[in-house]
Structure formats: C-alpha cells, structure tokens
Scaffold this active site. Structure first.
Site, PDB file in Angstrom:
ATOM      1  N   HIS A 242      -9.185  -0.135  -0.919  1.00  0.00           N
ATOM      2  CA  HIS A 242     -10.547  -0.509  -1.318  1.00  0.00           C
ATOM      3  C   HIS A 242     -11.565   0.413  -0.662  1.00  0.00           C
ATOM      4  O   HIS A 242     -11.242   1.150   0.264  1.00  0.00           O
ATOM      5  CB  HIS A 242     -10.846  -1.970  -0.962  1.00  0.00           C
ATOM      6  CG  HIS A 242     -10.869  -2.273   0.512  1.00  0.00           C
ATOM      7  ND1 HIS A 242      -9.746  -2.636   1.227  1.00  0.00           N
ATOM      8  CD2 HIS A 242     -11.881  -2.252   1.415  1.00  0.00           C
ATOM      9  CE1 HIS A 242     -10.073  -2.846   2.495  1.00  0.00           C
ATOM     10  NE2 HIS A 242     -11.359  -2.605   2.636  1.00  0.00           N
TER      11      HIS A 242
ATOM     12  N   HIS B   7     -16.572   1.854   5.078  1.00  0.00           N
ATOM     13  CA  HIS B   7     -15.207   2.315   5.355  1.00  0.00           C
ATOM     14  C   HIS B   7     -14.405   2.396   4.065  1.00  0.00           C
ATOM     15  O   HIS B   7     -14.800   1.858   3.030  1.00  0.00           O
ATOM     16  CB  HIS B   7     -14.489   1.400   6.357  1.00  0.00           C
ATOM     17  CG  HIS B   7     -14.287  -0.017   5.898  1.00  0.00           C
ATOM     18  ND1 HIS B   7     -15.164  -1.039   6.192  1.00  0.00           N
ATOM     19  CD2 HIS B   7     -13.307  -0.589   5.151  1.00  0.00           C
ATOM     20  CE1 HIS B   7     -14.722  -2.175   5.662  1.00  0.00           C
ATOM     21  NE2 HIS B   7     -13.592  -1.930   5.013  1.00  0.00           N
TER      22      HIS B   7
ATOM     23  N   GLU C 294     -15.400  -3.680  -1.707  1.00  0.00           N
ATOM     24  CA  GLU C 294     -15.802  -4.666  -0.711  1.00  0.00           C
ATOM     25  C   GLU C 294     -17.292  -4.475  -0.427  1.00  0.00           C
ATOM     26  O   GLU C 294     -17.751  -3.344  -0.295  1.00  0.00           O
ATOM     27  CB  GLU C 294     -14.993  -4.448   0.578  1.00  0.00           C
ATOM     28  CG  GLU C 294     -15.377  -5.382   1.722  1.00  0.00           C
ATOM     29  CD  GLU C 294     -14.574  -5.097   3.000  1.00  0.00           C
ATOM     30  OE1 GLU C 294     -13.752  -4.170   3.021  1.00  0.00           O
ATOM     31  OE2 GLU C 294     -14.796  -5.823   3.990  1.00  0.00           O
TER      32      GLU C 294
HETATM   33 CO    CO Z   1     -12.363  -3.458   4.322  1.00  0.00          CO
END
Ligand code: CO
Length: 145
Positions: A80, A7, A131
C-alpha cells in the site's frame, strides 16, 4: 485535501531478511526496531528515508490479512501507499461522496504510527491500496496556509 506521502507499505515474509536487504543493498542506516501489532495481525518495522518511510509488514498470527497477499506474491512486494491528511473524517466523507469504498467498518483505527488511519479500496484507486493517515503535522502545515 491530500498531504505528503507518509510511507510505502511493503509486505514481506521476513522483516529480518528485508531489513538486511535495505541495509546491504541501499545502505539505509536508520532502521527502527520491529514491533507487533496483534490487533491488526502484523509485525511492523519502519525504514527511515530522507523524505519518507518504508513500512515493512510481516504476517503475525494465523488470521493475518498479509497471508493472502503473500500467497499471491510469496517473496513479498508493495502492499500500500500512505498519504497524510489533515482531517481523516472529512477525507473519508469526500471519498465516499465520489463513490469510493472505505475498507472495514469505515471508522478510523489507530495505525502503526499511533495516529488514525483508513484504507481505500484498491478498485477505486487504479489497483493501489491507499492508506490515509491523519497527522498533527499535516494539520499544522495546513493551518499555516
Ligand atoms: Co501503512
């Protein structure tokens, strides 16, 4: 070592306003219900795309880490990117061996998807907060190779 883009995290001052924007501007139909993650100081909502997700992040509480981001970019923006990894500990250790800084304690915590996550400092990744998410799917796909 790196897997799928899971994502893109987008900080927003209002999840409700962002959901309306994705629905009205991009005709996105599959939007999850927002939920609170008090331990992380965020409210989260996932927008489903054919090949990935947008993770909307709104500050939750006075100590939210998103307040600092929104102080610099009040209207919100990309926060992110999240990549899937097969084994988050080995991914962390490999990054550290290359000189990367892992944020926080360096120990994985459970993220918004209920899976172990870590963050790599943006200074090691060209200014992008990265991440890493350990996913059973990444494990299965890797195991098939
Ligand atoms: Co995230």
């Amino acid at each position: 070592m790196i897997g799928r883009l899971n994502h893109v995290g987008v900080a927003t001052p209002s999840i409700e306003a962002s959901v309306a924007m994705y629905r009205d501007m991009l005709d996105v139909m599959s939007i999850g219900a927002p939920f609170d993650l008090p331990a992380q100081g965020v409210r989260v909502c996932f927008i489903d795309l054919p090949n990935s997700q947008i993770e909307l992040i709104e500050p939750l509480g006075a100590d939210s880490p998103i307040h600092g981001f929104l102080a610099k970019t009040p209207k919100g923006g990309q926060h992110h990117v999240c990549f899937e990894v097969e084994d988050i500990i080995s991914a962390r250790d490999a990054l550290r061996a290359k000189g990367a800084t892992i944020l926080g304690t360096g120990e994985p915590r459970i993220g918004a998807h209920g899976t172990p996550i870590l963050f790599v400092h943006p200074r090691n990744m060209g200014g992008v907060l990265v991440e890493l998410m350990e996913t059973p799917k990444a494990k299965t796909e890797s195991g098939a190779h």
